[in-house]
Design an enzyme around this catalytic site. Structure first.
Site, mmCIF file in Angstrom:
data_model
loop_
_atom_site.group_PDB
_atom_site.id
_atom_site.type_symbol
_atom_site.label_atom_id
_atom_site.label_comp_id
_atom_site.label_asym_id
_atom_site.label_seq_id
_atom_site.Cartn_x
_atom_site.Cartn_y
_atom_site.Cartn_z
ATOM 1 N N GLN A 34 -70.848 -52.993 10.048
ATOM 2 C CA GLN A 34 -70.724 -54.159 9.169
ATOM 3 C C GLN A 34 -71.115 -53.803 7.733
ATOM 4 O O GLN A 34 -72.160 -53.191 7.496
ATOM 5 C CB GLN A 34 -71.604 -55.309 9.700
ATOM 6 C CG GLN A 34 -71.417 -56.636 8.988
ATOM 7 C CD GLN A 34 -70.081 -57.322 9.294
ATOM 8 O OE1 GLN A 34 -69.379 -56.976 10.244
ATOM 9 N NE2 GLN A 34 -69.723 -58.298 8.490
ATOM 10 N N LYS A 88 -69.168 -62.307 16.036
ATOM 11 C CA LYS A 88 -68.261 -61.325 16.643
ATOM 12 C C LYS A 88 -68.701 -60.992 18.074
ATOM 13 O O LYS A 88 -67.873 -60.881 18.979
ATOM 14 C CB LYS A 88 -68.202 -60.056 15.785
ATOM 15 C CG LYS A 88 -67.487 -60.269 14.448
ATOM 16 C CD LYS A 88 -67.584 -59.050 13.526
ATOM 17 C CE LYS A 88 -66.933 -59.347 12.171
ATOM 18 N NZ LYS A 88 -66.945 -58.187 11.252
ATOM 19 N N ASP A 133 -61.736 -51.741 12.568
ATOM 20 C CA ASP A 133 -61.717 -52.385 11.255
ATOM 21 C C ASP A 133 -60.536 -51.890 10.418
ATOM 22 O O ASP A 133 -60.192 -52.509 9.405
ATOM 23 C CB ASP A 133 -63.004 -52.062 10.477
ATOM 24 C CG ASP A 133 -64.048 -53.166 10.556
ATOM 25 O OD1 ASP A 133 -63.658 -54.335 10.722
ATOM 26 O OD2 ASP A 133 -65.253 -52.842 10.429
HETATM 27 N N1 L34 Z 1 -67.124 -53.628 8.609
HETATM 28 N N2 L34 Z 1 -67.641 -55.452 7.298
HETATM 29 C C1 L34 Z 1 -66.835 -54.875 8.204
HETATM 30 N N3 L34 Z 1 -65.744 -55.497 8.730
HETATM 31 C C2 L34 Z 1 -65.434 -56.761 8.332
HETATM 32 O O1 L34 Z 1 -64.330 -57.364 8.792
HETATM 33 C C3 L34 Z 1 -66.275 -57.412 7.414
HETATM 34 N N4 L34 Z 1 -66.072 -58.729 7.018
HETATM 35 C C4 L34 Z 1 -66.383 -59.112 5.637
HETATM 36 C C5 L34 Z 1 -67.804 -58.609 5.329
HETATM 37 N N5 L34 Z 1 -68.098 -57.306 5.904
HETATM 38 C C6 L34 Z 1 -67.362 -56.717 6.875
HETATM 39 C C7 L34 Z 1 -66.224 -59.796 7.831
HETATM 40 O O2 L34 Z 1 -66.299 -59.720 9.059
HETATM 41 C C8 L34 Z 1 -66.284 -60.612 5.693
HETATM 42 N N6 L34 Z 1 -66.260 -60.943 7.112
HETATM 43 C C9 L34 Z 1 -66.294 -62.255 7.627
HETATM 44 C C10 L34 Z 1 -66.227 -62.488 8.999
HETATM 45 C C11 L34 Z 1 -66.274 -63.771 9.528
HETATM 46 C C12 L34 Z 1 -66.406 -64.848 8.697
HETATM 47 C C13 L34 Z 1 -66.489 -64.631 7.322
HETATM 48 C C14 L34 Z 1 -66.432 -63.355 6.806
HETATM 49 C C15 L34 Z 1 -66.502 -66.208 9.305
HETATM 50 O O3 L34 Z 1 -66.560 -66.337 10.496
HETATM 51 N N7 L34 Z 1 -66.533 -67.275 8.486
HETATM 52 C C16 L34 Z 1 -66.604 -68.631 8.970
HETATM 53 C C17 L34 Z 1 -67.964 -69.244 8.760
HETATM 54 C C18 L34 Z 1 -69.098 -68.457 9.271
HETATM 55 C C19 L34 Z 1 -70.441 -69.125 8.989
HETATM 56 O O4 L34 Z 1 -70.780 -70.085 9.688
HETATM 57 O O5 L34 Z 1 -71.162 -68.687 8.053
HETATM 58 C C20 L34 Z 1 -65.591 -69.457 8.193
HETATM 59 O O6 L34 Z 1 -65.230 -70.509 8.694
HETATM 60 O O7 L34 Z 1 -65.179 -69.031 7.101
#
Ligand code: L34
Length: 293
Positions: free
Chosen positions: A96, A52, A119
């Site tokens: 987070q 982020k 959020d």
């Molecule tokens: N406060 N907490 C708050 N806001 C959020 O919006 C989140 N969330 C969830 C967990 N806690 C939070 C996220 O940001 C889940 N989440 C989230 C964000 C980004 C990705 C997955 C979950 C993401 O970028 N996933 C990538 C792979 C990342 C990696 O390399 O590990 C994908 O391609 O799915």
């Protein structure tokens, strides 16, 4: 079967936002500024928050990351939230999740000024979403809807089955897709851990959205031929083939289910990258005072 390429769409959106930020800077407007609070050393949380912050840099936002050990007190965290609430330069604040057990998450979320709650987790903003007022939509549901929109997937009068009723994904996405909107106007069924015979519902889905965090929960015989499948699960499991030592697993048995689908999201590279883009969009909306004046 067409793969829904969340990575590609998120790159497009990132460039759209970067272009807009350049324009804002050229006109001497407010440069969007996101603050993120990260607590402890959960591998997933660190990765997501780092992504982020990097996204902010990429599009030209300011960002401030506050990283604390998991033994900080609730009082300390509340004071930090208050300080950020009062910092006129900061447009958006995220804490987070998950938080350590000794901290009451709901209390922290309610301490965030709704006007900076990018959020969309504050009850005031959840309420505004539920009744259809301008608000910060939670990032993952907004990301799902953005994918549906950009792939021209019809939701009107379709049956959407959502598995998982969390406050971050299942509940809000079920509310949003039932609304009189585009995408929207779907008939929505919300399933959860106490749903009896889950398969009888998932088999009826024109669009199946799964957000529970149980790898492989959705198997081939649970999905209708031609369905759209959106997999929100990102469980980190150990792996000895990746150099990080783990890999991300969705809630859907992708290999078996994909051949039956009209569209399906992969994990990683599906919904996750969109979640991050929708956070940027909310921060931009806050800086432009598009939700609250
Ligand atoms: N406060 N907490 C708050 N806001 C959020 O919006 C989140 N969330 C969830 C967990 N806690 C939070 C996220 O940001 C889940 N989440 C989230 C964000 C980004 C990705 C997955 C979950 C993401 O970028 N996933 C990538 C792979 C990342 C990696 O390399 O590990 C994908 O391609 O799915």
């Amino acid at each position: 079967m067409e793969l829904i390429d969340g990575k590609k769409i998120s790159e497009q959106i990132k460039e759209e936002i970067a272009t807009e930020v350049n324009q804002i800077k050229a006109e001497g407007g407010k440069v969007p500024h996101l603050a993120a609070i990260l607590i402890g050393h959960d591998g997933g949380s660190i990765t997501y928050v780092n992504h982020k912050v990097a996204d902010c840099q990429h599009v030209g936002f300011r960002s401030s990351l506050f990283h604390y050990e998991d033994d900080i007190t609730e009082e300390f965290l509340l004071a930090k939230v208050e300080e950020i609430n009062n910092d006129a330069d900061i447009d958006g604040l995220i804490v987070q999740l998950p938080l350590p057990k000794h901290i009451n998450s709901q209390k922290i979320l309610e301490a965030i000024n709704p006007q900076k709650d990018v959020d969309g987790f504050h009850p005031a903003n959840v309420g505004r979403m539920a009744v259809g007022l301008p608000t910060f939509l939670p990032a993952t549901p907004a990301g799902i809807i953005e994918l549906i929109r950009r792939y021209n997937i019809e939701t009107f009068a379709k049956h959407v089955v959502v598995v998982g009723r969390s406050n971050i994904v299942g509940s809000p996405v079920s509310i949003l897709l039932a609304k009189n909107a585009t995408p929207g106007n779907a008939t929505v069924t919300l399933c959860h851990r106490y749903t009896e015979n889950l398969k009888q519902y998932t088999l009826q889905a024109d669009i199946l959205i799964v957000a529970v965090g149980i790898p492989g929960l959705i198997t081939e015989e649970m999905v209708k031929e031609g369905a759209v499948v959106i997999d929100v699960g990102t469980t980190r499991v150990k792996s000895d083939v990746t150099k990080s030592g783990f890999k991300l697993k969705g809630d859907v048995d992708f290999e078996a289910v994909a051949p039956k689908c009209s569209y399906i999201t992969p994990v990683p590279g599906g919904v996750g990258p969109l979640t991050r883009m929708m956070l940027l969009k909310n921060t931009l909306k806050s800086a432009k005072k598009e939700v609250y004046q």
